[in-house]
Design an enzyme around this catalytic site. Structure first.
Site, PDB file in Angstrom:
ATOM      1  NE  ARG A  52      51.961  24.566  32.124  1.00 22.61           N
ATOM      2  CZ  ARG A  52      53.018  23.781  32.400  1.00 22.61           C
ATOM      3  NH1 ARG A  52      53.758  24.010  33.459  1.00 22.61           N
ATOM      4  NH2 ARG A  52      53.335  22.781  31.610  1.00 22.61           N
ATOM      5  CE1 TYR A 104      31.502  37.070  42.707  1.00 19.93           C
ATOM      6  CE2 TYR A 104      33.339  35.538  42.767  1.00 19.93           C
ATOM      7  CZ  TYR A 104      32.257  36.067  42.118  1.00 19.93           C
ATOM      8  OH  TYR A 104      31.917  35.609  40.879  1.00 19.93           O
ATOM      9  CG  ASP A 176      39.176  39.633  47.246  1.00 23.23           C
ATOM     10  OD1 ASP A 176      39.433  40.660  46.583  1.00 23.23           O
ATOM     11  OD2 ASP A 176      38.461  38.707  46.824  1.00 23.23           O
ATOM     12  CE  LYS A 201      34.659  41.562  39.001  1.00 22.60           C
ATOM     13  NZ  LYS A 201      35.194  40.433  39.610  1.00 22.60           N
TER      14      LYS A 201
HETATM   15  C1  LIG Z   1      35.794  40.607  45.676  1.00 24.51           C
HETATM   16  C2  LIG Z   1      35.937  39.601  44.586  1.00 24.51           C
HETATM   17  N1  LIG Z   1      36.895  38.657  44.672  1.00 24.51           N
HETATM   18  C3  LIG Z   1      37.054  37.730  43.709  1.00 24.51           C
HETATM   19  C4  LIG Z   1      36.234  37.680  42.607  1.00 24.51           C
HETATM   20  C5  LIG Z   1      36.425  36.615  41.569  1.00 24.51           C
HETATM   21  O1  LIG Z   1      37.083  37.135  40.454  1.00 24.51           O
HETATM   22  P1  LIG Z   1      36.924  36.565  38.960  1.00 24.51           P
HETATM   23  O2  LIG Z   1      35.500  36.785  38.556  1.00 24.51           O
HETATM   24  O3  LIG Z   1      37.913  37.366  38.183  1.00 24.51           O
HETATM   25  O4  LIG Z   1      37.265  35.113  39.010  1.00 24.51           O
HETATM   26  C6  LIG Z   1      35.227  38.645  42.467  1.00 24.51           C
HETATM   27  C7  LIG Z   1      34.351  38.614  41.284  1.00 24.51           C
HETATM   28  O5  LIG Z   1      33.351  39.282  41.208  1.00 24.51           O
HETATM   29  C8  LIG Z   1      35.081  39.627  43.490  1.00 24.51           C
HETATM   30  O6  LIG Z   1      34.115  40.569  43.417  1.00 24.51           O
END
Ligand SMILES: Cc1ncc(COP(=O)(O)O)c(C=O)c1O
Length: 383
Positions: A52, A104, A176, A201
């Site tokens: 971990r 998101y 982000d 992604k």
């Molecule tokens: C812009 C953005 N940030 C964060 C996330 C969350 O990521 P995860 O699905 O890997 O937890 C997403 C998921 O679609 C996203 O599009």
């Protein structure tokens, strides 16, 4: 393999943080699928005690992504949401956060439905207007959290301006960077303090792993995030770390193709009589096209468009053959989705309406297939 200080982006993607495996010379970092490490004698070990806390495959992807984003250190998490949650643990009860109103949906759910219970407060503002960020700042504001471009209406925030506003108040600017990827936008260079990604992604890029990363610009933030990563334990596993490492090697190539394909599809859709609106930062009529040209090195693989009605949108979503009807984005294959009922179902209807996520809006994560095949598929689906 020594990178010179002036190595360019594609070279950093392939070699950044990477060393041949010390045991065998394997050029690719092995998947260290282990939970613990044998110690030489009591109190003497090779720098690895428990997985971990330390894992060489995870360390390799963390070093790679820190180099790619131009940060001091990276920390890999089990998902993008786990990474965002870890960033939020830098805050304390009573702190206030200014957040992009069109993040998101999962970020909205985490902040509003979980973190408000721990004494944090959030102001949701249109961060594409810097004056609204400045106006939302309070004495207790400790963080500005920005997503740019946003999902799915592709609104941009001027990162350098947001950084100026946050810095003047001693608040962190967190970006982000999932939608653009560091191939198109490097927020730390523009003054951000912390970058987060859903590596699920573009960084992974092959739709075969879920993960998240935090990259920080400063040593003191690195210490705090390292502590939280180990203490809370939402780490990325070795195989998923390896998949992200495999992905970043081709990130610049993929982003170039994603962007070119999306630009071509945006043009096709813009001239289609049944499409009422196309949202793509690479189109001159995008309200922030100029900012996109300045801030990004390409306009990305995400685009959205509107049809006449929900029924028309539903028909297209059900008729596509090559494009897959699915959530998520950033993989080599093209995905199509209906934000109002899929990715943004957790956002209340009135907030969706305010942001511009209508029921007739369709989002495409444009893949790297031959764009003529994608165009053919859309043509037959729209009819
Ligand atoms: C812009 C953005 N940030 C964060 C996330 C969350 O990521 P995860 O699905 O890997 O937890 C997403 C998921 O679609 C996203 O599009």
């Amino acid at each position: 393999m020594k990178l010179t200080r002036d190595a360019r982006f594609s070279t950093i993607c392939i070699h950044g943080g990477q060393e041949p495996d010390p045991a065998t010379g394997a050029i690719i970092t092995p998947i260290y699928q282990t939970s613990t490490y044998v110690q030489d004698e009591l109190g003497r070990h090779k720098g690895f005690e428990y997985a971990r806390t330390q894992n060489p495959t995870r360390s390799a992807v963390e070093a790679n992504l820190a180099a790619i984003e131009g940060g001091k250190a990276g920390f890999a998490f089990a998902s993008g949401m786990a990474a965002i949650n870890a960033v939020a643990t830098l805050l304390e009860a009573g702190d206030h956060v200014v957040v992009t109103d069109n993040t998101y949906g999962g970020t909205y759910r985490l902040f509003e439905q979980i973190l408000t219970r721990y004494g944090l407060t959030f102001s949701w503002v249109d961060t594409s207007r810097p004056e609204l960020i400045a106006g939302a700042m309070r004495p207790e504001t400790k963080m500005v959290f920005v997503e740019t471009p946003t999902n799915p209406v592709l609104r941009l925030t001027d990162i350098a301006k947001a950084a100026e506003i946050a810095r003047a108040r001693g608040a962190w600017l967190v970006v982000d960077n999932t939608f653009a990827s560091p191939a198109l936008q490097r927020p730390l260079e523009l003054g951000a303090d912390i970058v987060v990604h859903s590596t699920t992604k573009y960084l992974n890029g092959h739709s075969d792993g879920v993960g998240g990363i935090i990259v920080v610009a400063r040593d003191e933030d690195a210490e705090r995030v390292r502590f939280v990563q180990n203490a809370a334990g939402a780490i990325l596993g070795p195989f998923d770390s390896w998949l992200v490492l495999r992905g970043t090697k081709t990130l610049p190539l993929r982003m170039e193709r994603h962007s070119a394909n999306a630009q071509a599809l945006a043009g096709f859709l813009a001239s289609h009589p049944k499409v009422s609106r196309v949202i793509y930062p690479g189109l001159p009529d995008h309200p922030q096209h100029e900012l996109a040209r300045r801030q990004m090195r390409g306009f990305g693989g995400m685009l959205s468009f509107e049809l006449a009605s929900f029924e028309a949108a539903r028909a297209v979503l059900n008729r596509v053959r090559l494009m897959a009807l699915a959530e998520s984005l950033g993989g080599v294959e093209t995905l199509i989705c209906h934000p109002a009922t899929m990715t943004h179902a957790s956002v209340p209807a009135e907030r969706r309406a305010a942001i511009g996520i209508s029921d007739s809006l369709v989002r495409i994560s444009v893949g790297v297939e031959d764009v003529a095949d994608l165009e053919d598929d859309l043509r037959q689906a729209i009819g």
